[in-house]
Design a protein around this motif. Structure first.
Motif, short mmCIF file in Angstrom:
data_model
loop_
_atom_site.label_atom_id
_atom_site.label_comp_id
_atom_site.label_asym_id
_atom_site.label_seq_id
_atom_site.Cartn_x
_atom_site.Cartn_y
_atom_site.Cartn_z
N MET A 125 94.87 -12.86 54.51
CA MET A 125 96.15 -11.30 53.59
C MET A 125 94.46 -11.13 52.22
O MET A 125 94.43 -10.11 51.74
N PHE A 126 93.75 -12.16 51.92
CA PHE A 126 92.84 -12.03 50.39
C PHE A 126 92.13 -10.83 51.09
O PHE A 126 90.93 -10.25 51.05
N ASP A 128 92.61 -8.73 53.73
CA ASP A 128 92.13 -7.74 53.55
C ASP A 128 92.59 -6.07 52.32
O ASP A 128 92.15 -4.95 52.44
N GLY A 129 92.54 -7.41 50.99
CA GLY A 129 92.83 -6.84 50.33
C GLY A 129 91.73 -5.78 49.25
O GLY A 129 91.16 -5.05 49.38
N MET A 130 90.75 -7.26 50.27
CA MET A 130 89.33 -7.14 50.00
C MET A 130 88.25 -5.38 50.23
O MET A 130 87.98 -4.91 50.14
N ARG A 131 89.16 -5.55 51.70
CA ARG A 131 88.77 -4.31 52.50
C ARG A 131 89.23 -3.45 52.07
O ARG A 131 88.42 -1.98 52.11
N GLN A 132 90.43 -3.58 51.31
CA GLN A 132 91.41 -2.08 50.92
C GLN A 132 89.74 -1.87 49.89
O GLN A 132 89.87 -0.38 49.33
N LEU A 133 89.29 -2.40 48.59
CA LEU A 133 88.43 -2.55 48.54
C LEU A 133 87.97 -1.22 48.07
O LEU A 133 87.14 -0.88 47.45
#
Length: 332
Positions: A125-126, A128-133
């Protein structure tokens, strides 16, 4: 927040937003059943659940229900029909998956616990968040530290870069269940052959797109976005080179997640994205949007290097340089 503080929303909009809340878990389950199908090596069917079956069923329901019930279509009703379509697809797919499971799997004890699932899910989950960022910080920093015009050019280049990202994403999607299977069986030779082939096709796909934009980038940007965006070609080329670098390093994230090293992937994304943001903050005021593009490229180099170093400890060479091992692998 939507339920408790409707604010100045009209009743129709508030009902539509409340209905839309149903879609959040349903979309998550839809993605999950697609992943289950891909895990059973039904890659095309797993993709079709999301990109074909779900939209087709929604369109049919959207057309037939108002026609048969003589009901006017409202935003809330349309969203509710979409929720019904997604629920139907998820239910049918789950029944199909259940009947395809071998009896030993359906009746046997679970080999995992909720705790192990959570420990694996949180790093992913972390990540995926960094991928969006990773794909959004550039536009935000360019808009803040340069000009809105530069931010627009960077946004167009970033959108066009998707053509270079597509072959990498597709290959990662296809190989994931096979990586897990070969690793679980201890078939490291087969796994290395798969990884090497993936790196070749990733590099070739991203390389072809990069070459096309080097030669025809100005024409493509002018044709599809307008003459004022022709100057974004250098940005586009650097961003595509970043994808070429990702291809050269191979399917690192997918392989490491599938062999249970999701924390390493999370660390690699954190280090690379934070480093890229820091470098971009220094380069953008001096060089403009091209500084953000080079910072993004640097982030891919850092992430690929970290993943390859840790993969080597498991006996795997993820990068295109693993081609050097191909003759010895084929002889065995």
């Amino acid at each position: 927040v939507i339920i408790a503080w409707p604010g100045h929303q009209s009743p129709g909009l508030h009902r539509a937003l409340l209905t839309a809340l149903l879609l959040l878990p349903l979309f998550a389950f839809s993605a999950l059943v697609g992943a289950w199908l891909r895990g059973f090596e039904r890659t095309i069917l797993g993709q079709a659940v999301e990109v074909l079956f779900r939209p087709v069923v929604f369109l049919l329901v959207l057309f037939l229900v108002p026609l048969m019930t003589h009901t006017s279509l409202t935003p809330a009703l349309a969203i509710g029909l979409q929720a019904a379509a997604v629920f139907t697809i998820v239910a049918v797919t789950m029944v199909m998956i259940w009947h395809r499971l071998p009896p030993a799997v359906r009746q046997g004890p679970s080999r995992s616990t909720p705790g192990s699932w959570i420990r694996a899910a949180l790093p992913m989950m972390f990540t995926d968040g960094m991928r969006q960022l990773d794909v959004s910080y550039g536009v935000l920093l360019v808009a803040a530290l340069a000009t809105t015009g530069d931010a627009g050019l960077y946004r167009v280049a970033l959108s066009s870069m998707a053509l270079a990202t597509a072959p990498i994403s597709l290959i990662n999607l296809v190989i994931a269940p096979f990586v897990a299977k070969y690793f679980a069986r201890g078939e490291l030779r087969q796994l290395q052959l798969l990884v090497t082939g993936s790196a070749v096709f990733m590099s070739a796909g991203a390389g072809v797109v990069t070459l096309v934009f080097v030669v025809l980038g100005r024409w493509a940007l002018g044709t599809f976005f307008g003459a004022e965006f022709v100057v974004a070609q250098p940005l586009l080329v650097v961003l595509c080179l970043a994808q070429l670098v990702a291809g050269l390093f191979g399917p690192g994230s997918t392989v490491m997640i599938m062999i249970g090293r999701e924390r390493i992937v999370a660390v690699s994304y954190f280090v690379s994205v934070v480093s890229s943001i820091a470098v971009a903050a220094v380069l953008i005021p001096r060089f403009g949007a091209i500084g953000a593009a080079f910072a993004y490229l640097m982030g891919n180099v850092i992430r690929g290097s970290i993943l390859n170093v840790y993969a080597s400890r498991s006996g795997l060479n993820l990068s295109l340089f693993s081609l050097a091992r191909l003759p010895s692998l084929l002889r065995h």
